[in-house]
Scaffold this active site. Structure first.
Site, PDB file in Angstrom:
ATOM      1  N   GLU A  47       0.733  -1.139   0.132  1.00 20.42           N
ATOM      2  CA  GLU A  47       0.034  -0.180  -0.217  1.00 20.42           C
ATOM      3  C   GLU A  47       1.173   1.022   0.264  1.00 20.42           C
ATOM      4  OE1 GLU A  47      -3.436   2.614   2.159  1.00 20.42           O
ATOM      5  OE2 GLU A  47      -2.709   0.891   3.565  1.00 20.42           O
ATOM      6  N   ASP A  72       4.799   4.256   3.932  1.00 16.76           N
ATOM      7  CA  ASP A  72       5.081   6.016   4.596  1.00 16.76           C
ATOM      8  C   ASP A  72       6.107   6.551   4.680  1.00 16.76           C
ATOM      9  OD1 ASP A  72       3.477   8.566   5.532  1.00 16.76           O
ATOM     10  OD2 ASP A  72       1.657   7.440   4.224  1.00 16.76           O
ATOM     11  N   ASP A 121      -1.751  12.459  -2.053  1.00 13.29           N
ATOM     12  CA  ASP A 121      -2.434  13.957  -2.459  1.00 13.29           C
ATOM     13  C   ASP A 121      -2.516  14.020  -3.916  1.00 13.29           C
ATOM     14  OD1 ASP A 121      -1.779  16.467  -2.706  1.00 13.29           O
ATOM     15  OD2 ASP A 121      -0.240  16.427  -0.979  1.00 13.29           O
ATOM     16  N   ASP A 157     -10.559  10.759  -4.179  1.00 13.87           N
ATOM     17  CA  ASP A 157     -12.131  11.190  -4.737  1.00 13.87           C
ATOM     18  C   ASP A 157     -11.391  12.076  -5.661  1.00 13.87           C
ATOM     19  OD1 ASP A 157      -9.953  12.574  -2.301  1.00 13.87           O
ATOM     20  OD2 ASP A 157     -11.405  13.794  -2.598  1.00 13.87           O
TER      21      ASP A 157
END
Length: 217
Positions: A47, A72, A121, A157
């Protein structure tokens, strides 16, 4: 009151399920994640930009027969994911603290079976196009570490990022491309396994449709 970032950094530095710079494992797992870390030969799923690791945790719970790595650079976020994994006694999920640009340093060619990119982002400014996680330079990195026919998934989104990614993939003539601009009113939602991140729940609550792409590199 929650723990401070410095406290969280100190905690994850001692955790078995977090690999970061300073850890003796940090530069020694490329090509050996299955045998050296997970102690099995199960499929390896990444991920990218995992944040708190909610998707990694969700997938690890649903698929104990696979290995998951949340990636991350934010240590405080990885603290949350690693804590959830420990609380749920999940041994098939780990977290790697690196910049995405460092992927090739930590994974061998063809080592990874699948990649998820969840609500990254969008980098809306033109000067940041190369920093979008679905830009051609990142797709090239993913293609190197993925097995032949390995899948990449994007959930977002952001309409701009969705359209940008679709355009890039169509220009590169990527195969087996599936996409929708409204995931939860489509027949593709089964591919996302019913896992929702905190941000995703917020967007849905605001009436913002979730976009989804699945493709091979």
């Amino acid at each position: 009151m929650g723990r401070s970032k410095l406290e969280k950094f100190a905690v994850i530095a001692e955790r078995e399920n977090v690999i970061q710079e300073g850890d003796e494992r940090y530069a020694n797992l490329a090509g050996k994640w299955r045998e050296a870390h997970f102690k099995n030969n199960n499929p390896l799923v990444l991920e990218i930009g995992c944040g708190r690791g909610e998707y990694s945790i969700g997938m690890a719970t649903l698929f104990p027969e696979k290995n998951f790595i949340g990636i991350d650079i934010k240590g405080a976020r990885l603290w949350k994911g690693s804590t959830m994994a420990m609380e749920q006694e999940l041994t098939n999920v780990a977290f790697l603290r690196i910049f995405v640009e460092q992927l090739n340093e930590h994974f061998a060619e063809g080592e990874v079976d699948e990649i998820w990119i969840t609500f990254p982002d969008p980098r809306p400014k033109d000067r940041d196009i190369k920093r979008r996680l679905t830009s051609p330079r990142f797709l090239k990195q993913y293609e190197r570490i993925l097995k032949p026919n390995g899948l990449v998934h994007l959930k977002t989104d952001n309409e701009m990022l969705y359209e940008f990614t679709l355009e890039v993939l169509q220009e590169q003539k990527k195969e087996k491309l599936f996409h929708t601009s409204d995931l939860y009113n489509s027949d593709l939602q089964e591919h996302t396994m019913g896992i929702y991140t905190t941000y995703e729940k917020r967007y849905l609550g605001e009436g913002i449709p979730i976009k989804y792409l699945q493709f091979q590199l």
